[in-house]
Design an enzyme around this catalytic site. Structure first.
Site, PDB file in Angstrom:
ATOM      1  N   LYS A  85       0.808  14.105   1.640  1.00 28.10           N
ATOM      2  CA  LYS A  85      -0.521  14.426   1.098  1.00 28.10           C
ATOM      3  C   LYS A  85      -0.669  15.922   0.843  1.00 28.10           C
ATOM      4  O   LYS A  85      -1.619  16.365   0.212  1.00 28.10           O
ATOM      5  CB  LYS A  85      -1.606  13.911   2.037  1.00 28.10           C
ATOM      6  CG  LYS A  85      -1.625  12.378   2.096  1.00 28.10           C
ATOM      7  CD  LYS A  85      -2.725  11.858   2.981  1.00 28.10           C
ATOM      8  CE  LYS A  85      -2.700  10.342   3.101  1.00 28.10           C
ATOM      9  NZ  LYS A  85      -3.066   9.640   1.852  1.00 28.10           N
TER      10      LYS A  85
ATOM     11  N   LYS B 248      -8.599  13.650   4.449  1.00 32.74           N
ATOM     12  CA  LYS B 248      -7.741  12.460   4.429  1.00 32.74           C
ATOM     13  C   LYS B 248      -6.786  12.560   5.617  1.00 32.74           C
ATOM     14  O   LYS B 248      -6.787  13.544   6.336  1.00 32.74           O
ATOM     15  CB  LYS B 248      -6.953  12.360   3.124  1.00 32.74           C
ATOM     16  CG  LYS B 248      -6.136  13.602   2.794  1.00 32.74           C
ATOM     17  CD  LYS B 248      -5.444  13.484   1.448  1.00 32.74           C
ATOM     18  CE  LYS B 248      -6.389  13.628   0.312  1.00 32.74           C
ATOM     19  NZ  LYS B 248      -6.587  12.387  -0.436  1.00 32.74           N
ATOM     20  N   ARG B 249      -5.978  11.533   5.814  1.00 32.30           N
ATOM     21  CA  ARG B 249      -4.988  11.557   6.881  1.00 32.30           C
ATOM     22  C   ARG B 249      -4.062  12.760   6.719  1.00 32.30           C
ATOM     23  O   ARG B 249      -3.732  13.140   5.598  1.00 32.30           O
ATOM     24  CB  ARG B 249      -4.187  10.252   6.811  1.00 32.30           C
ATOM     25  CG  ARG B 249      -3.322   9.921   7.989  1.00 32.30           C
ATOM     26  CD  ARG B 249      -2.998   8.432   7.975  1.00 32.30           C
ATOM     27  NE  ARG B 249      -2.552   7.976   6.665  1.00 32.30           N
ATOM     28  CZ  ARG B 249      -1.263   7.905   6.289  1.00 32.30           C
ATOM     29  NH1 ARG B 249      -0.306   8.304   7.119  1.00 32.30           N
ATOM     30  NH2 ARG B 249      -0.944   7.450   5.110  1.00 32.30           N
TER      31      ARG B 249
ATOM     32  N   HIS C 129       0.795  -1.230   0.000  1.00 27.48           N
ATOM     33  CA  HIS C 129       0.000   0.000   0.000  1.00 27.48           C
ATOM     34  C   HIS C 129       0.825   1.276   0.000  1.00 27.48           C
ATOM     35  O   HIS C 129       0.244   2.367   0.059  1.00 27.48           O
ATOM     36  CB  HIS C 129      -0.929   0.031   1.222  1.00 27.48           C
ATOM     37  CG  HIS C 129      -2.139  -0.842   1.084  1.00 27.48           C
ATOM     38  ND1 HIS C 129      -3.293  -0.430   0.461  1.00 27.48           N
ATOM     39  CD2 HIS C 129      -2.359  -2.121   1.464  1.00 27.48           C
ATOM     40  CE1 HIS C 129      -4.175  -1.406   0.485  1.00 27.48           C
ATOM     41  NE2 HIS C 129      -3.635  -2.453   1.075  1.00 27.48           N
TER      42      HIS C 129
ATOM     43  N   LYS D 252     -14.585   8.452  -3.815  1.00 30.31           N
ATOM     44  CA  LYS D 252     -15.832   8.822  -3.123  1.00 30.31           C
ATOM     45  C   LYS D 252     -16.280  10.219  -3.530  1.00 30.31           C
ATOM     46  O   LYS D 252     -17.485  10.472  -3.709  1.00 30.31           O
ATOM     47  CB  LYS D 252     -15.617   8.736  -1.610  1.00 30.31           C
ATOM     48  CG  LYS D 252     -15.328   7.327  -1.123  1.00 30.31           C
ATOM     49  CD  LYS D 252     -14.677   7.327   0.249  1.00 30.31           C
ATOM     50  CE  LYS D 252     -14.087   5.946   0.540  1.00 30.31           C
ATOM     51  NZ  LYS D 252     -13.184   5.950   1.711  1.00 30.31           N
TER      52      LYS D 252
ATOM     53  N   THR E  89      -8.595   6.330  -1.975  1.00 30.46           N
ATOM     54  CA  THR E  89      -9.991   5.934  -2.204  1.00 30.46           C
ATOM     55  C   THR E  89     -10.925   7.117  -1.961  1.00 30.46           C
ATOM     56  O   THR E  89     -12.041   7.128  -2.478  1.00 30.46           O
ATOM     57  CB  THR E  89     -10.407   4.758  -1.297  1.00 30.46           C
ATOM     58  OG1 THR E  89     -10.103   5.080   0.065  1.00 30.46           O
ATOM     59  CG2 THR E  89      -9.689   3.487  -1.697  1.00 30.46           C
TER      60      THR E  89
END
Length: 812
Positions: A551, A545-546, A357, A657, A653
């Site tokens: 990110k 998100k985290r 991952h 969404k 993911t």
């Protein structure tokens, strides 16, 4: 869809019976909390019956099963998903009318299950849904954490962690399996002796802990199957010392209980100290040992010979956390079932498969060799033998190439490398997007790819679209049902038919109205939850998100500061009013991530002190982000921020969404963004910035953040603003991180991508302000193209290409 065979009257009787039996109350006396639990118990009974029927089908067909091992399953709430998938939502809604309570009210009483954290766990939860919907025999395995990760509280802009107490409302979903109890051993030492049957290993003076099973069920939609998530709770072996208790030494009496229970206490305990590292290792071994003992015991009861295991079982390692399943399966086959090494290894590598991952070094787990030797002495000896045999073979294949052999070794330089173990001990290794699967073959696993290229494949992630579209956005589904029918709920590829309506003005108008409604609903939710005022007439730009440097929430913030400085110079500057919404948790010990959260919160406060500017620019930090909040936020979002540095995000993911709810993506060509652009068309997704190969090239030549700083006046003003600060606090440390950080400034290239990101943001804002019809058309195309990113499709690919699993459809 087919519904479970239950009438409204039967549902009433079920609820009434539960209230009487478990709470001793008549229907007229029941409180909401009692009604919630009575409804859950009733739904659980329906799933138990469905599970029993499917188990009979599986047993009769002697079908292969998949066992999905993961340290976390981010389940969210279960009641709404369960009644929807069972097709009994209307039945229970009607049955509750006599209690003067709605199903929606009961949904709100359920806490999010404290069993997961981020994308890894949510993917696992989506996959359980898809496995059941596809009629695949499947079980998930994890730990029954008492407190989950943590509840996030923002205090003066700083993330504070509080216990996530979820079990009082969530335990009703769990069925304790007192018949499924296994012993897991730690510490002690291994004694080896030669016998007539060869080398025998005897485990001495081990500390024994019991793993007790709790089952949670996930029903499929319009299907025969129910997936089971088996969760292990740790407890000490029942060996109460009455003598010490009688002497008043209560602390010593309880010591074993406390040490055992710590294992299943908290998800991802901080590991920046020796005790934390040891506890994490124990958690991982506890999970795989209990699970594999359970799998083997069930297999022997059903089929006898363990030689049939590869034919009847697929064991999947979701990331490196369950990697110890490989030596543990070897231990069980050799020590407890008298197999030879070669036979055990053939079986192990035939049943185990591994999903990678991440390419981030920090997430490719390694353990100090001495820690494993001390905590898991028998596993350590097996790991040494796996490594010895592997290195012998590597020496034959690559004679003299010590660097390659060292990189590929399971153990080297006093370190055990779990990713290497996972690759070597599995028959298939997959990435989670097309780009990611290529990157792992070219970078972190290049040596392994050279060694056995046929082992590597790709399965792009997917989402449980029934939860993220059908349940989260019923208004949009009503429109879809009118246009294309309801078939997309079972077969997401049918969403493609919606594209035929891209020039239908009435549909585009409805689409805009639905988005406006979802924004109003989220604004109400935010106000109730945090007292935050959001203008639903602004453009909602969302990054949920985290919180992690790669990110690049920081890149988003730099752009916001840029617009803020423009408005401070001239509040009348024409600008599309926007609300930037952030939702994220940072790991408890992650200082830089927490500092970025504080910057976001203080910037938000600073902007609110300028009312005229706040009309055009609003920043919101949503506290304690979880699945339930996400279900409200995704349908309200208009811009989806997927802005990781290219080459760092495996898939994502959240991007899927957002897409299926009609948000437009601004993102780098990273992870699943690549495939999203292929499916929706480049003109309907907003890609900016460096590509993965360009990032690699810049790193090879040496990245210098100061070059971008010196050549861009806007960046210089932003950095100066960081130093001056917001809301009375300087963020000079973040400015220094961008310019002079050690070992390298701006490690995720926010400065390099800033100009491209800002230009793309401006393009999106202009489109929204001037071409609303075109915006809605692009939103429609995104919805229509999202069907590929359903978990149902991902699971079919795993079943067909990796697990060798067949769907079981009961004959009717």
């Amino acid at each position: 869809m087919k519904k479970e065979q239950i009438t409204q009257q039967a549902a009433k009787e079920l609820i009434k019976g539960k209230l009487s039996r478990y709470f001793g109350v008549a229907p007229s006396e029941a409180r909401k909390e009692q009604l919630y639990k009575a409804v859950v118990m009733s739904v659980r009974d329906i799933m138990l019956e469905k599970r029993h029927k499917f188990h009979t089908v599986t047993k009769g067909a002697k079908a292969k099963r998949v066992y999905y091992l993961c340290m976390e399953f981010l389940m969210g709430r279960s009641l709404k998903n369960s009644v929807y998938n069972l097709g009994v939502t209307d039945v229970f809604a009607e049955a509750l009318k006599e209690y003067d309570v709605t199903l929606e009210e009961l949904y709100e009483l359920e806490p999010d299950a404290g069993l997961g954290n981020g994308g890894l766990g949510r993917l696992a939860a989506c996959f359980l849904d898809a496995l059941a919907t596809g009629d695949y025999p499947a079980m998930g395995y994890s730990i029954r954490y008492d407190y989950g990760l943590f509840k996030q509280k923002i205090v003066d802009g700083w993330q504070t962690e509080l216990p996530d107490v979820w079990l009082p409302g969530g335990e009703v979903w769990l069925t304790q399996r007192s018949d499924k109890v296994f012993t897991v051993k730690f510490d002690g030492y291994v004694e080896e002796k030669w016998t007539e049957n060869g080398l025998e290993s005897i485990y001495r003076d081990a500390k024994e802990i019991q793993a007790v099973a709790y089952d949670m069920m996930v029903s499929g939609y319009d299907s025969q199957a129910v997936s089971v998530l088996r969760l292990w709770k740790a407890r000490s072996v029942q060996n109460f010392d009455m003598k010490l208790f009688s002497q008043g030494d209560y602390a010593s009496v309880m010591k074993d209980d406390n040490e055992a229970e710590l294992i299943s206490k908290v998800l991802y305990p901080a590991d920046n100290h020796v005790e934390g590292k040891s506890l994490r290792l124990k958690q991982q071994y506890f999970l795989v040992s209990a699970s594999l003992q359970n799998i083997l015991a069930d297999h022997k009861r059903r089929y006898g010979s363990l030689k049939l295991l590869p034919k009847m079982a697929a064991i999947h390692l979701n990331d490196t956390h369950p990697a110890l399943a490989i030596p543990e399966l070897m231990r069980l086959l050799i020590d407890e079932n008298a197999m030879s090494w070669d036979e055990a290894w053939n079986i192990t590598t035939s049943v185990c498969a591994y999903t990678n991952h991440t390419v981030l070094a920090e997430a490719l787990e390694t353990w100090p060799e001495d820690l494993i030797a001390r905590r898991l002495p028998r596993i350590y000896t097996i790991l040494k033998e796996i490594n010895r045999r592997f290195c012998e073979d590597l020496w034959v294949r690559f004679p003299g190439d010590w660097d390659k052999i060292s990189r590929m070794a399971i153990m080297s330089y006093n370190t055990v490398k779990m990713a290497n173990l996972s690759v070597h001990g599995s028959h298939h290794v997959n990435g989670v997007s097309g780009l990611h699967s290529e990157i792992i073959k070219e970078s972190i696993f290049k040596d392994f790819y050279d060694y056995t290229p046929s082992k590597f494949t790709n399965v792009t992630n997917g989402i449980a679209h029934r939860r993220w579209l059908n349940q989260s956005n019923p208004e949009l589904c009503a429109l879809l049902n009118e246009c294309i029918g309801e078939g997309y709920a079972k077969d997401a590829s049918k969403l493609a038919e919606f594209k035929k309506f891209e020039n239908d003005e009435s549909v585009l108008k409805r689409l805009g109205e639905i988005k406006a409604l979802k924004k109003e609903q989220f604004a109400e939710f935010a106000y109730k939850k945090q007292g935050i005022i959001i203008n639903p007439n602004t453009l909602f730009d969302v990054q949920a998100k985290r919180l992690h440097e790669y990110k690049r929430q920081l890149l988003n913030v730099l752009h916001i500061i840029h617009d803020y400085l423009i408005l401070k110079d001239n509040p009348d500057t024409p600008m599309q009013p926007k609300t930037y919404i952030f939702a994220a948790k940072a790991a408890a010990g992650y200082y830089m991530a927490k500092k970025i959260i504080k910057l976001i919160c203080y910037l938000a406060e600073d902007i609110r002190k300028n009312p005229k500017i706040a009309e055009k620019l609003n920043v919101v930090y949503m506290e304690d982000y979880n699945v339930t909040m996400s279900e409200k936020l995704m349908p309200a979002s208009e811009i989806s921020e997927q802005i990781s540095l290219a080459g760092k995000e495996a898939s994502g993911t959240g991007n899927m969404k957002f897409m299926i709810n009609g948000a437009l993506t601004i993102g780098t060509l990273d992870g699943a963004n690549v495939e999203m652009s292929e499916h929706v068309g480049n003109e309907n997704i907003y890609i900016f910035g460096l590509k993965a190969d360009e990032v690699s090239e810049i790193w090879r030549n040496g990245y210098s953040a100061s070059v971008y700083y010196n050549s861009d006046p806007a960046l210089r003003k932003i950095v100066e603003a960081l130093i001056v600060g917001f809301n009375g606090e300087s963020f000079a440390d973040i400015a220094n991180y961008l310019l002079t950080g050690s070992p390298i400034a701006d490690p995720y290239m926010c400065m390099a991508d800033f100009q491209s990101y800002t230009a793309t943001q401006n393009e999106l804002s202009a489109l929204y302000a001037q071409e609303k019809k075109e915006w809605n058309k692009k939103a429609l195309r995104n919805i229509a193209a999202a069907g590929y990113f359903a978990a149902d499709r991902s699971i079919r690919e795993y079943a067909e290409n990796i697990w060798g699993l067949k769907a079981l459809h009961e004959k009717e």
